[in-house]
Design an enzyme around this catalytic site. Structure first.
Site, short mmCIF file in Angstrom:
data_model
loop_
_atom_site.label_atom_id
_atom_site.label_comp_id
_atom_site.label_asym_id
_atom_site.label_seq_id
_atom_site.Cartn_x
_atom_site.Cartn_y
_atom_site.Cartn_z
N LYS A 25 48.36 33.75 36.42
CA LYS A 25 48.91 33.56 37.77
C LYS A 25 48.39 32.26 38.35
O LYS A 25 47.26 31.87 38.10
CB LYS A 25 48.49 34.74 38.68
CG LYS A 25 49.01 34.65 40.10
CD LYS A 25 48.51 35.83 40.92
CE LYS A 25 48.98 35.75 42.37
NZ LYS A 25 48.46 36.89 43.19
N GLN A 26 49.25 31.57 39.11
CA GLN A 26 48.81 30.38 39.82
C GLN A 26 49.38 30.39 41.22
O GLN A 26 50.58 30.57 41.42
CB GLN A 26 49.24 29.10 39.10
CG GLN A 26 48.84 27.84 39.85
CD GLN A 26 49.04 26.57 39.05
OE1 GLN A 26 49.23 26.62 37.84
NE2 GLN A 26 48.99 25.43 39.72
N GLY A 27 48.50 30.23 42.20
CA GLY A 27 48.92 30.19 43.59
C GLY A 27 48.63 28.83 44.19
O GLY A 27 48.32 27.86 43.48
N GLU A 29 46.10 28.08 46.06
CA GLU A 29 44.68 27.82 46.16
C GLU A 29 43.93 27.91 44.83
O GLU A 29 42.89 27.29 44.67
CB GLU A 29 44.03 28.81 47.15
CG GLU A 29 44.49 28.67 48.58
CD GLU A 29 43.98 27.40 49.24
OE1 GLU A 29 42.86 26.98 48.92
OE2 GLU A 29 44.70 26.83 50.07
N VAL A 32 44.47 32.03 38.09
CA VAL A 32 43.81 33.26 37.63
C VAL A 32 44.03 33.38 36.13
O VAL A 32 45.16 33.28 35.64
CB VAL A 32 44.36 34.51 38.35
CG1 VAL A 32 43.67 35.76 37.83
CG2 VAL A 32 44.16 34.37 39.86
N LYS A 45 39.01 33.77 38.53
CA LYS A 45 39.73 33.03 39.57
C LYS A 45 39.07 31.68 39.74
O LYS A 45 37.88 31.59 40.05
CB LYS A 45 39.71 33.80 40.89
CG LYS A 45 40.46 33.11 42.02
CD LYS A 45 40.50 33.99 43.26
CE LYS A 45 41.30 33.36 44.38
NZ LYS A 45 41.37 34.24 45.56
N ASP A 147 44.78 38.39 53.72
CA ASP A 147 46.05 38.29 53.00
C ASP A 147 46.47 39.68 52.51
O ASP A 147 46.76 39.89 51.33
CB ASP A 147 45.91 37.33 51.82
CG ASP A 147 47.26 36.99 51.17
OD1 ASP A 147 48.30 37.17 51.83
OD2 ASP A 147 47.26 36.56 50.00
#
Length: 243
Positions: A25-27, A29, A32, A45, A147
């Site tokens: 996963k990449q957001g 901020e 992961v 993370k 969040d």
């Protein structure tokens, strides 16, 4: 431990602080990764650098947010709230090594599957009650998640539709968390969840009301927080009307 602090470069596709890991996963901020740390399945993370920020400011903010996330996780665990166990923190690469819950689904996935089966919403009331009690517990310990969404709640798969317990749900992703005793901050926390919940799961207003009802019964300072929640709702409506 020296290998854990190895510098990484843009040319390395999988960062060297956890060899053999995979990006899941990449957001905005962080990224992961999933891998193995000291023989245990884990997720890592890693907060990455923001090139648009001054390097010194970026480093200070990243270090602060990494520390705050770890602090919130540990505070929750001390209070008996299910969150990932922190195995190790790398403050050179700003990585948090945490317990991996591979035998789980997000609450979002659970509710979406529930709605696809056209099951009665009343069957979600027990889940909503548990969510409300967990939120009451984190707020009673002055942890603001920052969040709250159903994607940031994991459900242990061994839990049946009618046998939810407080330990059934695991809160994750405390990247925007803070420690605060202010009712305003807690009201905003609930508002974030309300907006996310109702936009992600249409026609579930009655379910979210059960979340707030359980919250109100489980937290001695809930009345003040729920009052702030209504004030935040009003401000949100005004912004929408003004545009």
């Amino acid at each position: 431990m020296a290998s854990l602090l190895t510098d990484t470069s843009a040319e390395v596709p999988l960062f060297s602080v956890l060899p053999g890991s995979q990006l899941i996963k990449q957001g905005a901020e962080a990224k992961v990764y999933r891998g193995t740390f000291l023989g245990r399945a884990c997720v890592v993370k890693q907060r990455f650098k923001k090139k648009y920020r001054h390097p010194t400011l970026d480093e200070k903010l990243t270090a602060k947010r990494t520390s705050q996330e770890v602090r919130s996780l540990l505070r929750c665990q001390k209070a008996g709230i299910s969150t990932p166990t922190v195995y190790f923190v790398n403050y050179v690469e700003y990585c948090i090594y945490m317990e991996d819950f591979d035998n789980s689904v997000t609450v979002r996935e659970f509710i979406e599957d529930f709605q696809r089966r056209s099951a009665p919403l009343e069957e979600l009331f027990k889940l909503a009650e548990v969510v409300g009690k967990i939120l009451a517990k984190i707020h009673s310990n002055d942890v603001i998640h920052g969040d709250l969404t159903t994607s940031n709640m994991l459900l242990r798969q061994q839990s049946s539709d009618s046998n939810f317990q407080l330990s059934s749900i695991i809160l994750i992703d405390f990247g925007l968390s803070q420690i605060s005793g202010l009712a305003e901050d807690k009201g905003v926390d609930l508002y974030v969840l309300e907006r996310a919940f109702l936009s992600t799961h249409p026609d579930t207003e009655v379910v979210f009301e059960k979340v707030l009802s359980a919250y109100g019964k489980s937290y001695e300072k809930a009345a003040e927080v729920l009052k702030k929640l209504e004030e935040v709702r009003q401000r949100g409506r005004k912004r929408v009307m003004v545009g």
